[in-house]
Design a protein around this motif. Structure first.
Motif, mmCIF file in Angstrom:
data_model
loop_
_atom_site.group_PDB
_atom_site.id
_atom_site.type_symbol
_atom_site.label_atom_id
_atom_site.label_comp_id
_atom_site.label_asym_id
_atom_site.label_seq_id
_atom_site.Cartn_x
_atom_site.Cartn_y
_atom_site.Cartn_z
ATOM 1 N N UNK A 1 41.418 24.027 36.915
ATOM 2 C CA UNK A 1 42.571 23.984 35.822
ATOM 3 C C UNK A 1 42.445 25.571 35.682
ATOM 4 N N UNK A 2 43.214 25.890 36.194
ATOM 5 C CA UNK A 2 43.712 27.204 35.640
ATOM 6 C C UNK A 2 44.783 27.675 35.202
ATOM 7 N N UNK B 1 43.032 34.905 32.327
ATOM 8 C CA UNK B 1 43.370 36.237 31.240
ATOM 9 C C UNK B 1 42.508 37.272 32.172
ATOM 10 N N UNK B 2 42.443 38.644 31.897
ATOM 11 C CA UNK B 2 41.533 39.816 31.722
ATOM 12 C C UNK B 2 40.424 39.239 31.327
ATOM 13 N N UNK B 3 39.601 40.364 31.736
ATOM 14 C CA UNK B 3 37.667 40.337 31.876
ATOM 15 C C UNK B 3 37.771 38.710 32.643
ATOM 16 N N UNK C 1 33.882 17.349 38.654
ATOM 17 C CA UNK C 1 34.272 17.555 37.670
ATOM 18 C C UNK C 1 35.295 18.509 37.628
ATOM 19 N N UNK C 2 36.225 18.226 36.172
ATOM 20 C CA UNK C 2 37.219 19.713 36.169
ATOM 21 C C UNK C 2 36.831 20.380 35.115
ATOM 22 N N UNK C 3 37.045 21.595 35.059
ATOM 23 C CA UNK C 3 36.501 22.505 34.497
ATOM 24 C C UNK C 3 38.108 23.736 34.463
ATOM 25 N N UNK C 4 38.349 23.907 33.059
ATOM 26 C CA UNK C 4 39.546 24.939 32.798
ATOM 27 C C UNK C 4 38.553 26.327 32.388
ATOM 28 N N UNK C 5 39.279 26.673 33.317
ATOM 29 C CA UNK C 5 39.013 28.270 33.367
ATOM 30 C C UNK C 5 39.415 29.198 32.281
ATOM 31 N N UNK D 1 41.275 44.998 36.481
ATOM 32 C CA UNK D 1 41.121 45.016 35.148
ATOM 33 C C UNK D 1 40.393 43.430 34.756
ATOM 34 N N UNK D 2 39.850 42.892 35.031
ATOM 35 C CA UNK D 2 38.884 42.255 35.444
ATOM 36 C C UNK D 2 39.577 40.763 35.809
ATOM 37 N N UNK D 3 40.957 39.911 36.029
ATOM 38 C CA UNK D 3 41.450 38.982 35.872
ATOM 39 C C UNK D 3 40.434 38.537 37.631
ATOM 40 N N UNK D 4 39.428 38.183 37.856
ATOM 41 C CA UNK D 4 39.632 37.651 39.024
ATOM 42 C C UNK D 4 37.826 37.440 38.690
#
Length: 122
Positions: free
Chosen positions: A57-58, A38-40, A27-31, A113-116
């Protein structure tokens, strides 16, 4: 002899079906949904189950963000390992491998800032 050839063909066909069934089920998932990468992001992906071979998909603004594949230490400390794969296009497709898949943005302050994200693929 003809029966032996037929048996070999069946075995080869079965092997192909097993190999390609993983690709078919992927499957493909858009992050991050509509906001993209983005953040958080640490709460994404709630309720999703991932398999090895699935694609992320980022989508993001490549002038201010990136995506870095990191190890556990890199994820926890927001540092980029020397040999890390860095994506910079703003529309990156990353295939998940079995196990823990870890990603950060290594622009100063972004990971902190949570971008992970951390994704376990079975």
């Amino acid at each position: 002899m003809e029966q032996a050839s037929l048996a070999k063909f069946r075995v080869a066909l079965l092997i192909c079906l097993v190999i390609f069934s993983e690709t078919i089920d992927a499957a493909t998932y858009t992050v991050g949904g509509s906001d993209g990468w983005t953040f958080n992001m640490t709460t994404w992906p709630q309720g999703k189950r991932f398999r090895a071979g699935d694609t992320l998909l980022l989508k993001y603004d490549p002038t201010i963000h990136n995506v870095v594949v990191v190890n556990r230490r890199g994820y926890e400390r927001c540092i980029t390992p020397v040999d890390a794969k860095v994506y910079k296009t703003g529309k990156d497709e990353v295939k998940l491998r079995k196990g823990l898949n870890l990603f950060i943005c290594n622009v100063a302050g972004h990971c902190e800032s949570g971008m992970k994200i951390a994704i376990e693929a079975v």
